[in-house]
Design an enzyme around this catalytic site. Structure first.
Site, short mmCIF file in Angstrom:
data_model
loop_
_atom_site.label_atom_id
_atom_site.label_comp_id
_atom_site.label_asym_id
_atom_site.label_seq_id
_atom_site.Cartn_x
_atom_site.Cartn_y
_atom_site.Cartn_z
CB CYS A 50 -0.91 -0.01 1.23
SG CYS A 50 -2.01 1.42 1.31
CG HIS A 67 -5.73 -2.01 -1.96
ND1 HIS A 67 -4.74 -2.75 -1.32
CD2 HIS A 67 -5.42 -0.71 -1.73
CE1 HIS A 67 -3.89 -1.92 -0.74
NE2 HIS A 67 -4.27 -0.68 -0.98
CD GLU A 68 -6.72 1.92 -4.38
OE1 GLU A 68 -6.74 2.72 -3.42
OE2 GLU A 68 -5.67 1.35 -4.75
CG HIS A 89 -7.37 2.75 1.22
ND1 HIS A 89 -6.64 2.56 2.39
CD2 HIS A 89 -6.57 2.35 0.21
CE1 HIS A 89 -5.44 2.06 2.07
NE2 HIS A 89 -5.37 1.92 0.76
#
Ligand code: UDB
Ligand code: ZN
Length: 185
Positions: free
Chosen positions: A110, A153-154, A157
């Site tokens: 990351c 993954h994004e 966040h």
């Protein structure tokens, strides 16, 4: 222009809280920021820009990684079939997903994490994402394999979730039973 100095690192609270929805239509300021996020990712894949600004070669970025708690992500990458995924997105959300899981055989990293965290990160093999583009268009994206991993993954966040939260602490290197490598999708 955004550089690595603008990226907040582990320990910053914006990485651990839920980001707020962007009220649409987005403001000029929000559109400018999202455009800069997408440009940062593109720059980070340009050899000359990498050297000049000491960038890490990135594929995606979420606004909380800039300390901004808003639901905005930028992605720019090509998959194994040379398909380009280049989007600045507001309010992206997973509306459906497979039962089958997938993972990157080498694990994940990351831009906000300055250390190696080894381990398998299980993800959904297929997802459908709804979002609004930088241009204000509503889109529905069907993604699988590597593309699905990047988007998950994004979007994580935006929910205060880090990739290593998904690693099984007792058995970090063993993929779950129902998971196949992204290379097989
Ligand atoms: C990345 N880059 O950008 F397959 F040319 C990672 C970092 C953390 C290593 C910079 C990446 O995977 N680059 C890459 C991959 C390739 C080929 C290539 C470059 N991220 C994005 C991020 O941290 N967003 O918040 C981590 C990725 C791990 C899995 C998906 C996102
Ligand atoms: Zn990340």
């Amino acid at each position: 222009m955004l550089t690595m100095k603008d990226i907040v690192r582990e320990g910053h609270e914006s990485l651990r809280i839920k980001a707020n929805k962007v009220e649409l239509p987005a403001t000029e300021e929000e559109k400018v920021l999202l455009t800069k996020m997408l440009q940062f990712i593109k720059n980070s894949q340009d050899e000359e820009m990498i050297e000049k600004y000491e960038l890490r070669s990135g594929v995606g970025l979420a606004a909380p990684q800039l300390g901004i708690s808003k639901q905005m992500i930028a992605v720019h990458f090509t998959d194994h079939n040379d398909r380009l995924y280049s989007y600045g997105l507001f309010n992206p959300r997973i509306i459906s997903h497979s039962v089958e899981q997938t993972y990157l055989p080498g694990g994940e990293g990351c831009l906000s994490v300055d250390r190696d965290v080894p381990g398998i990160v299980p993800r959904y093999a297929r997802i459908t994402v709804k979002a609004t583009t930088l241009e204000g268009e509503d889109v529905k994206l069907r993604l699988k394999g590597y593309a699905a991993v990047v988007f998950q993954h994004e979007i994580d966040h935006l929910n205060g979730v880090m990739f290593y939260d998904h690693i099984d602490q007792n058995d970090p290197m063993t993929p779950p039973e129902n998971a196949v490598s992204v290379d097989e999708l």
